[in-house]
Motif scaffolding. Structure first.
Motif, PDB file in Angstrom:
ATOM      1  N   CYS A   1       0.834  -1.199   0.000  1.00 58.12           N
ATOM      2  CA  CYS A   1       0.000   0.000   0.000  1.00 58.12           C
ATOM      3  C   CYS A   1       0.866   1.245   0.000  1.00 58.12           C
ATOM      4  N   VAL A   2       0.552   2.199  -0.874  1.00 54.89           N
ATOM      5  CA  VAL A   2       1.246   3.488  -0.908  1.00 54.89           C
ATOM      6  C   VAL A   2       0.214   4.600  -1.002  1.00 54.89           C
ATOM      7  N   SER A   3       0.516   5.742  -0.373  1.00 58.90           N
ATOM      8  CA  SER A   3      -0.305   6.929  -0.584  1.00 58.90           C
ATOM      9  C   SER A   3       0.187   7.668  -1.825  1.00 58.90           C
ATOM     10  N   THR A   4       1.496   7.918  -1.862  1.00 56.31           N
ATOM     11  CA  THR A   4       2.099   8.549  -3.034  1.00 56.31           C
ATOM     12  C   THR A   4       3.417   7.838  -3.328  1.00 56.31           C
ATOM     13  N   GLY A   5       3.472   7.122  -4.449  1.00 54.43           N
ATOM     14  CA  GLY A   5       4.691   6.402  -4.783  1.00 54.43           C
ATOM     15  C   GLY A   5       4.423   5.307  -5.788  1.00 54.43           C
ATOM     16  N   THR A   6       5.508   4.759  -6.310  1.00 55.16           N
ATOM     17  CA  THR A   6       5.442   3.703  -7.314  1.00 55.16           C
ATOM     18  C   THR A   6       5.677   2.351  -6.671  1.00 55.16           C
ATOM     19  N   VAL A   7       4.913   1.356  -7.113  1.00 54.32           N
ATOM     20  CA  VAL A   7       5.100  -0.019  -6.667  1.00 54.32           C
ATOM     21  C   VAL A   7       5.612  -0.841  -7.842  1.00 54.32           C
TER      22      VAL A   7
END
Length: 301
Positions: free
Chosen positions: A192-198
């Motif tokens: 899970c990310v709020s702002t970012g690349t997975v």
């Protein structure tokens, strides 16, 4: 412009020019090494661990965290840390606990630093049960040398680079930062990310779950025996040679593009965008919903 205003303007300009001259002179003397302007002092401390443990828990405020295999068969925690902010490392109830000890006064929180704290955990074994890492700001790197039963990693700002195999659950949460998981096997990935690349590559698992507000997710050579479940507010979802028995993708603003390995029964919906998927009538369900974005999927043969 009044005479008084002109005087103030000339005075302000003169102060700026003088400040620039002083700054240039100081930085020239320091060979333009900005780290020499730091008001915070760092030191390296080593905490040796002699007790046995099967779990690892790290709770820190502002530190990069790294894991490495011990070269001499002993466990030690090496901290590059602020003189006024130490770390503790001790074993309690079978768990290695590493945490921050901040005894600064309120006025000691004001300072300038161009370095960051770093915690390196040297482990004598490669297999452990539970791994928990919680921190505010910093990067986390878990190399391929290790295997855990389950992991729980959460941070506010920083990147996570994870390459260790996990028997059960890999849970990673970031507010602002990228997540990279590669070359592993696991039961379930929960990213899970709020702002970012997975980015997930060369992974075999049972389920892959991912949610996020802003950022793309890339799946490269990822196979799940049961499900992919991916949700994004703003960001693209891209598959490359990846597959699961069932796939669910939902985005508000972003494209869903890529290649799967087996035929699917496609259920697709987009408010603004084009849809181009194979007209196959067998296989697992692949449901893709976007508000604003294109849907383009092919089947690798």
């Amino acid at each position: 412009m009044s005479r008084k205003s002109k005087i103030w303007l000339i005075t302000a300009t003169s102060l700026v020019v003088v400040g620039l001259i002083i700054f240039t002179a100081v930085m020239t003397a320091y060979n333009w090494d900005f780290t020499k302007l730091s008001t915070e002092k760092f030191e390296t401390n080593t905490y040796n661990i002699s007790q046995e443990f099967s779990n690892i828990s790290i709770n820190t405020d502002t530190s990069d965290v790294f894991f490495a295999v011990s070269s001499d068969g002993t466990c030690k925690v090496v901290c590059y840390e602020l003189v006024k902010i130490k770390h503790s490392a001790e074993v309690k109830d079978g768990t290695l606990n590493v945490s921050t000890i901040d005894n600064r006064k309120w006025y000691e929180h004001i300072g300038l630093s161009f370095h960051s704290s770093k915690i390196t955990v040297y482990l004598p074994k490669t297999e452990y049960n539970l791994l928990s890492v919680k921190e505010s700001t910093g990067d986390i790197e878990i190399p391929k040398d290790f295997k855990f039963k389950s992991t729980d990693i959460s941070l506010d700002t920083g990147d996570v680079d994870f390459s260790a195999s996990v028997e059960e659950l890999i849970k990673i949460r970031t507010s602002t930062g990228d997540i990279s998981v590669k070359n592993i096997s696991a039961d379930t990935l929960d990213l899970c990310v709020s702002t970012g690349t997975v980015s997930v590559s060369n992974v075999m698992c049972k389920n892959l779950l991912s949610s996020g507000s802003t950022g793309d997710i890339f799946l490269n050579n990822v196979s799940a025996t049961e499900k992919f479940s991916i949700e994004r507010s703003t960001g693209d979802v891209r598959f490359k040679g990846s597959d699961a028995s069932e796939i669910f993708v939902k985005t508000s603003t972003g494209d869903v593009i890529g290649s799967l390995l087996t035929e699917k029964v496609f259920v697709t919906e987009t408010s603004t965008g084009s849809i181009n998927v194979p007209k196959t009538t067998q296989g697992g369900k692949c449901e893709i919903i976007t508000s604003t974005g294109d849907i383009k999927i092919v089947i690798d043969k």
